[in-house]
Enzyme design. Structure first.
Site, PDB file in Angstrom:
ATOM      1  NE  ARG B   6      27.221  14.585 -14.253  1.00 10.86           N
ATOM      2  CZ  ARG B   6      27.736  14.819 -15.441  1.00 10.86           C
ATOM      3  NH1 ARG B   6      28.990  14.532 -15.682  1.00 10.86           N
ATOM      4  NH2 ARG B   6      27.006  15.360 -16.400  1.00 10.86           N
ATOM      5  CB  SER B  33      33.054  12.962 -16.018  1.00  7.90           C
ATOM      6  OG  SER B  33      33.462  13.257 -17.322  1.00  7.90           O
ATOM      7  CD  GLU B  54      40.661   3.852 -15.758  1.00 10.67           C
ATOM      8  OE1 GLU B  54      41.537   3.123 -16.255  1.00 10.67           O
ATOM      9  OE2 GLU B  54      40.103   4.778 -16.383  1.00 10.67           O
ATOM     10  CG  ASP B 113      29.294   8.207 -23.702  1.00  5.57           C
ATOM     11  OD1 ASP B 113      29.103   8.896 -24.737  1.00  5.57           O
ATOM     12  OD2 ASP B 113      29.933   8.616 -22.718  1.00  5.57           O
TER      13      ASP B 113
END
Lengths: 275, 301
Positions: B6, B33, B54, B113
């Protein structure tokens, strides 16, 4: 193009409705109820000069972008485009046939004049918002017009786009809701109540106009508010009747999606002869 | 050296947007993120955080693409493509829209998560879509090349990224050939095919066992020729992926080999969701995707 007079608009709408019946009869399936409720709106947009559109060059850079978000009323849309001269009227009876450009729902891959493929509800306004952003970014003067239904207002993704357009002050984005008060499962008030619909748009930063979706004078007055300026998107909520123009289809839930028999076709066409 | 894909994505986007003014960056409230914060600060007119929405992220990106821009829409892979599959199916693919979908935190890389944030089905979703092209880079160096390659491709692309800090082992100067399976190591005993950061583990195992190791960074279109040639040469194939064994890289390989049979063992996440862990490596151990696991399966073939 010079906008048509009110009697001419009535006459054109009658012709479109006849096409709708003949097309769905020929195709063996389709959505007559919504196609007939949307007809006068579509006729106003194209023949009332609300849309900047050149039938000889439907993909001209300087065109208003039109998205038929509830794609199932495609027969009325196709009939209007044929009447405008985008393609030959003879093609209309190819609706839903193999390899036809006139797919059951508008398909960009099959028909170049379509701005975006639709038919899966809740996507048109988002795409329209993206186009509106793009046009602003290019400093283009054209506007985006999206036609939706009251049934489509159930879709959560549609409201994501409503909030987005208000937040980003998309003054070049315009929406029409064909409010025939019916959806597949029955009356909109019974399936999932939308009211107060106008207030919801107001609260999201939109200008709201309400009108009769079958009265050309009132419809054109409301639609003439559409433009590419200002900092508020706008919506015209047009009250309509599902199956408008054919007595046995009006308000009849049987005619959302169906086949039309020879007999039904004949009866409908008999009613659609004079304004 | 280790680096997150990322981070490489964020850097590549800055460079790409500098060179190509048609490039937009969009996200659904995950700028930090997916590392688009710097992009958003620098290219204020070409960046949109659409909020936690989204479906609208996809629609707005499609609108921009149909007007000639090149939008990169980035979120977690569980949400993009997971949450907005139908928007991708209709508005992106049925329009052949020039939208680049970036699914970050793919596989088990969002280890803490838990299952809701771990994307183990995204490749299956994207593989089934006509018009979609899928790139799954193996490390940070390859991410940058993939971003530039995606911008050059006309049409929908899905770019799958990991959140984890993973080894950087491909050469910065090597060419990235979109659509071409990359034979990283020639070998005789078996063929190991993988994509994403697990390619590194496969390469280590390949060195121990004289295996041919293929980085299938482009999952779609599928480079059938390279895969079949290698499979026929070695006679055995092991597929390794950070994805469900259903519908991902292993399935793509199996589809090809079924018509030209060579024994295949598929390693991936066996029909289950992920779960929370204190580290990424803990999850790779639990789901059987460590170098030791790969070596064991390779030997047993």
């Amino acid at each position: 193009m010079v906008p048509l007079t009110l009697p001419e608009l009535e006459k054109t709408a009658l012709k479109i409705r006849r096409h709708v019946i003949e097309m769905i009869h020929a195709a063996g399936s389709g959505h007559p109820g919504g196609s007939l409720s949307a007809t006068d709106i579509l006729v106003s947009l194209y023949f009332g000069n609300i849309l900047k559109f050149d039938h000889r060059n439907p993909k001209a850079e300087k065109r208003d972008r039109f998205i038929l978000s509830y794609g199932h009323v495609a027969p009325a849309y196709y009939a209007v485009l044929a009447e405008m001269g985008v393609f030959n009227e003879d093609l209309l009876l190819n609706l839903r046939s193999l390899d036809s450009s006139l797919q059951g729902h508008p398909s960009k891959v099959h028909a170049d004049f379509v701005e975006t493929s639709t038919g899966s509800l809740g996507q048109g306004l988002s795409v329209g918002a993206g186009m509106a952003l793009a046009l602003k970014s290019k400093k283009a003067k054209e506007k985006v017009v999206v036609l939706s239904s009251d049934g489509e207002q159930n879709e959560g993704s549609h409201w994501e786009a409503v909030m987005f357009a208000g937040h980003h002050s998309l003054g070049n984005l315009n929406l029409i809701i064909d409010q025939n008060c019916m959806q597949v499962g029955g009356m909109t008030t019974e399936v999932l109540n939308l009211e107060p619909l106008a207030e919801k748009y107001h609260a999201s930063g939109w200008d709201v106009y309400q009108t009769d979706g079958h009265d050309f004078r009132r419809l054109l007055t409301s639609l003439s508010n559409f433009n590419n300026k200002g900092n508020k998107p706008r919506v015209v909520i047009a009250r309509t009747i599902r199956g408008k123009g054919v007595s046995f289809m009006e308000g009849n839930e049987k005619y959302h999606a169906c086949t039309l028999s020879e007999e039904e076709c004949k009866r409908a066409l008999n009613e659609l002869v004079k304004g | 050296m280790e680096k997150s894909m990322r981070d490489a994505f964020g850097e590549a986007m800055l460079e790409l947007a500098e060179k190509n003014e048609r490039v937009f960056g969009l996200t659904a409230d995950l700028s930090s993120s997916v590392r688009l914060e710097a992009f958003g600060e620098k290219f204020t007119n070409r960046f949109f955080n659409v909020g936690v929405a989204e479906a609208n992220l996809i629609g707005v990106s499609v609108g921009l693409a149909l007007e000639g821009f090149i939008p990169f829409a980035a979120s977690f892979a569980v949400f993009l493509p997971g949450r907005c599959f139908d928007q991708i199916r209709v508005s992106v693919c049925q329009n052949k829209a020039n939208v680049k979908l970036v699914g970050s935190h793919a596989g088990l890389s969002n280890y803490g998560d838990g299952a809701t944030a771990q994307s183990v089905c995204d490749l299956a979703l994207m593989r089934a879509l006509p018009e979609m092209k899928i790139i799954c880079p193996a490390d940070a160096n390859q991410v940058k090349k993939a971003v530039f390659a995606a911008a050059k491709i006309e049409g929908p692309v899905y770019l799958r990224l990991s959140r984890a800090e993973t080894p950087v082992f491909t050469n910065e100067k090597d060419l990235f050939s979109f659509g071409k399976a990359e034979v990283l190591r020639k070998g005789k005993k078996l063929t190991i095919i993988s994509c994403g950061s697990l390619v590194y583990n496969c390469l280590k195992v390949g060195e121990q066992l004289d295996a041919e190791v293929i980085n299938l960074h482009t999952l779609k279109p599928f480079d059938r020729e390279t895969i079949l040639n290698s499979a026929k040469k070695t006679g055995k194939v092991l597929s390794v992926e950070e994805h469900s064994i259903f519908g991902g890289l292993g399935s793509a390989v199996a589809e090809a080999l079924a018509q030209d049979p060579v024994p295949l063992k598929m390693m991936g996440i066996a029909d289950s969701f992920g779960q929370s862990a204190r580290s990424y490596s803990e999850l790779l151990e639990r789901y059987g995707l460590t170098s030791e696991d790969i070596a064991r399966e390779a030997k047993s073939l």
